[in-house]
Write a protein that holds these residues in place. Sequence first.
Motif, PDB file in Angstrom:
ATOM      1  N   ASN A  98      43.209   7.350  52.920  1.00 26.74           N
ATOM      2  CA  ASN A  98      43.274   7.344  54.384  1.00 26.74           C
ATOM      3  C   ASN A  98      41.877   7.281  54.974  1.00 26.74           C
ATOM      4  OD1 ASN A  98      44.898   7.290  56.698  1.00 26.74           O
ATOM      5  ND2 ASN A  98      44.646   9.489  57.025  1.00 26.74           N
ATOM      6  N   GLY A  99      40.930   7.980  54.334  1.00 21.33           N
ATOM      7  CA  GLY A  99      39.543   7.914  54.789  1.00 21.33           C
ATOM      8  C   GLY A  99      38.948   6.526  54.609  1.00 21.33           C
ATOM      9  N   LEU A 100      39.204   5.899  53.458  1.00 16.52           N
ATOM     10  CA  LEU A 100      38.705   4.543  53.226  1.00 16.52           C
ATOM     11  C   LEU A 100      39.311   3.566  54.233  1.00 16.52           C
ATOM     12  CD1 LEU A 100      38.820   4.347  49.314  1.00 16.52           C
ATOM     13  CD2 LEU A 100      36.891   4.974  50.785  1.00 16.52           C
ATOM     14  N   ARG A 101      40.568   3.755  54.551  1.00 18.56           N
ATOM     15  CA  ARG A 101      41.220   2.889  55.535  1.00 18.56           C
ATOM     16  C   ARG A 101      40.566   3.053  56.910  1.00 18.56           C
ATOM     17  NH1 ARG A 101      45.123   2.621  59.403  1.00 18.56           N
ATOM     18  NH2 ARG A 101      46.572   0.859  59.291  1.00 18.56           N
ATOM     19  N   ALA A 102      40.110   4.265  57.210  1.00 22.55           N
ATOM     20  CA  ALA A 102      39.449   4.520  58.489  1.00 22.55           C
ATOM     21  C   ALA A 102      37.999   4.048  58.498  1.00 22.55           C
ATOM     22  CB  ALA A 102      39.519   6.009  58.814  1.00 22.55           C
ATOM     23  N   GLY A 103      37.550   3.452  57.390  1.00 20.31           N
ATOM     24  CA  GLY A 103      36.191   2.919  57.336  1.00 20.31           C
ATOM     25  C   GLY A 103      35.139   3.898  56.862  1.00 20.31           C
ATOM     26  N   LYS A 104      35.556   4.977  56.205  1.00 18.12           N
ATOM     27  CA  LYS A 104      34.621   5.999  55.751  1.00 18.12           C
ATOM     28  C   LYS A 104      34.526   5.989  54.227  1.00 18.12           C
ATOM     29  CE  LYS A 104      36.260   8.989  59.492  1.00 18.12           C
ATOM     30  NZ  LYS A 104      36.958  10.265  59.794  1.00 18.12           N
ATOM     31  N   ARG A 105      33.321   6.051  53.713  1.00 16.62           N
ATOM     32  CA  ARG A 105      33.158   6.241  52.273  1.00 16.62           C
ATOM     33  C   ARG A 105      33.486   7.688  51.942  1.00 16.62           C
ATOM     34  NH1 ARG A 105      28.291   3.241  53.399  1.00 16.62           N
ATOM     35  NH2 ARG A 105      27.105   5.169  53.217  1.00 16.62           N
ATOM     36  N   CYS A 106      34.124   7.912  50.788  1.00 14.25           N
ATOM     37  CA  CYS A 106      34.615   9.247  50.447  1.00 14.25           C
ATOM     38  C   CYS A 106      33.972   9.746  49.164  1.00 14.25           C
ATOM     39  CB  CYS A 106      36.132   9.230  50.291  1.00 14.25           C
ATOM     40  SG  CYS A 106      37.005   8.805  51.807  1.00 14.25           S
ATOM     41  N   LEU A 107      33.561  10.997  49.200  1.00 13.16           N
ATOM     42  CA  LEU A 107      32.987  11.622  48.011  1.00 13.16           C
ATOM     43  C   LEU A 107      34.087  12.015  47.050  1.00 13.16           C
ATOM     44  CD1 LEU A 107      30.341  13.953  49.709  1.00 13.16           C
ATOM     45  CD2 LEU A 107      29.937  11.757  48.581  1.00 13.16           C
ATOM     46  N   ALA A 108      33.806  11.891  45.757  1.00 15.35           N
ATOM     47  CA  ALA A 108      34.756  12.335  44.738  1.00 15.35           C
ATOM     48  C   ALA A 108      34.744  13.858  44.682  1.00 15.35           C
ATOM     49  CB  ALA A 108      34.371  11.741  43.385  1.00 15.35           C
ATOM     50  N   PRO A 109      35.821  14.469  44.180  1.00 15.38           N
ATOM     51  CA  PRO A 109      35.843  15.934  44.063  1.00 15.38           C
ATOM     52  C   PRO A 109      34.743  16.428  43.125  1.00 15.38           C
ATOM     53  CG  PRO A 109      38.037  14.986  43.733  1.00 15.38           C
ATOM     54  CD  PRO A 109      37.072  13.842  43.721  1.00 15.38           C
ATOM     55  N   ASP A 110      34.321  17.670  43.328  1.00 16.73           N
ATOM     56  CA  ASP A 110      33.306  18.262  42.445  1.00 16.73           C
ATOM     57  C   ASP A 110      33.877  18.564  41.072  1.00 16.73           C
ATOM     58  OD1 ASP A 110      31.394  18.161  44.450  1.00 16.73           O
ATOM     59  OD2 ASP A 110      31.989  20.123  45.250  1.00 16.73           O
ATOM     60  N   ALA A 111      35.167  18.865  41.033  1.00 19.73           N
ATOM     61  CA  ALA A 111      35.826  19.174  39.765  1.00 19.73           C
ATOM     62  C   ALA A 111      37.205  18.520  39.758  1.00 19.73           C
ATOM     63  CB  ALA A 111      35.957  20.684  39.584  1.00 19.73           C
ATOM     64  N   LEU A 157      43.867  -3.403  55.655  1.00 13.99           N
ATOM     65  CA  LEU A 157      43.693  -1.971  55.449  1.00 13.99           C
ATOM     66  C   LEU A 157      42.235  -1.561  55.324  1.00 13.99           C
ATOM     67  CD1 LEU A 157      46.526  -1.150  52.882  1.00 13.99           C
ATOM     68  CD2 LEU A 157      46.426  -0.470  55.266  1.00 13.99           C
ATOM     69  N   PHE A 158      41.493  -2.284  54.526  1.00 16.89           N
ATOM     70  CA  PHE A 158      40.143  -1.834  54.168  1.00 16.89           C
ATOM     71  C   PHE A 158      39.041  -2.787  54.648  1.00 16.89           C
ATOM     72  CE2 PHE A 158      43.090  -0.234  50.856  1.00 16.89           C
ATOM     73  CZ  PHE A 158      42.971   1.121  51.128  1.00 16.89           C
ATOM     74  N   GLU A 159      39.353  -3.649  55.574  1.00 11.56           N
ATOM     75  CA  GLU A 159      38.387  -4.632  56.059  1.00 11.56           C
ATOM     76  C   GLU A 159      37.150  -3.971  56.673  1.00 11.56           C
ATOM     77  OE1 GLU A 159      38.179  -8.306  59.302  1.00 11.56           O
ATOM     78  OE2 GLU A 159      39.948  -7.041  59.157  1.00 11.56           O
ATOM     79  N   ALA A 160      37.336  -2.903  57.444  1.00 13.98           N
ATOM     80  CA  ALA A 160      36.215  -2.266  58.142  1.00 13.98           C
ATOM     81  C   ALA A 160      35.174  -1.750  57.155  1.00 13.98           C
ATOM     82  CB  ALA A 160      36.722  -1.130  59.024  1.00 13.98           C
ATOM     83  N   LEU A 161      35.619  -1.016  56.131  1.00 16.45           N
ATOM     84  CA  LEU A 161      34.677  -0.474  55.150  1.00 16.45           C
ATOM     85  C   LEU A 161      34.085  -1.590  54.299  1.00 16.45           C
ATOM     86  CD1 LEU A 161      33.287   1.898  53.846  1.00 16.45           C
ATOM     87  CD2 LEU A 161      35.304   2.230  52.388  1.00 16.45           C
TER      88      LEU A 161
END
Length: 368
Positions: free
Chosen positions: A259-272, A353-357
């Motif tokens: 959902n974050g990627l769709r909104a054009g935001k890069r997302c960090l992976a979980p720490d664990a 879906l992911f055009e913005a990012l």
Amino acid sequence: MAKITDAVDPGNAGGSVLIPEIPTEPNQPVTFRCDKCGEVFADREARRQHVFDQHPFKRPQLLVGSRTVKDRGEVVASRFPQEDWVTQQAERIMIDLQEVTTRQACKRLSEITSGFHEVTLASADYSVTYHIEFDIPTEAQLATVERAFNTLIVNQPLESDRIAQFITVAKQEDGARYYLEGVSDFLYGVLAKDQRGGTSLSHDDYSAKYHTAREALRFLNRPLANLIKALVNFNDNAFCEAEAQAPGGQVAIACQILNGLRAGKRCLAPDAKIASGHNLPVDTLTAEIMRFCSLPLTEQREQLPQLVHLASKRLTTDHDRVKIQALAMNSCWEAGDHEQASSWARKLRYSPLFEALATRIIEEVENE
């Protein structure tokens, strides 16, 4: 030879005939009157715009739990309190041909537990009749389905025969009909999508099974039902809806990331690494995508080739393929491999879906 006209009497010895004098009136301009308020307009377009702005068409609506009730074929399989039933734009309300007030209608609808009922909402412009089947199970009937599910499905190989056994046991113990249908249709959809477990369904049947399951569970607010609805929406790439229904664990994380990627935001992976958090069988691609989203970045980079390989499989759907491409793009970017991230982004440049990012990543790489 005589002419045909010789036998015709021209009248008045062939002269002219006087006609009465016709009074003349000056031309009146053509006007267009509004049927609602009587206002007069010079042309038809002006009247149309006036009606559109000042007298909008008001179609009555019936809502339950903030969702619009279908006028035909609606099944309510969960109890809703009086305040969850809402009528809009209705001047008259009838339930089973008996006129009631708005308050009485909402109270009555909150009390019905079974049978077919007609609800008619009427306004000055329109009348709509809702045909609703109420099949609201008891807590014991709901628990019957969940008990059979936990015994026969959880931590067991998913096969057609096992699903049939689950249905038989739940029916024998008088389980909730629509709850049972929704769960079993979803399970059959998993087999169809993966083409495993002795299924006779084709791969293309999985989508219909998923959507039938979601519809059967539409008004049911149970953890298992909500998880199934979340997974069906996730499969359809409806990430906002899926995130709202996701109960936690890998499902919630995957919904949030995509959902974050769709909104054009890069997302960090979980720490664990995030544990699954559910025992519902899912298809192979969905399981791998959710598992990938739950991994720390170093493990994502190690397992990205395996995920990408799955994207090339014949049975991989377009919905799953675009999810994998978006995750690959994000993972490469966060790992610092901007050229590879840009390569994935070019595949998604025209994705709705992911055009913005994707566009943003391409531009950032070009400007480096």
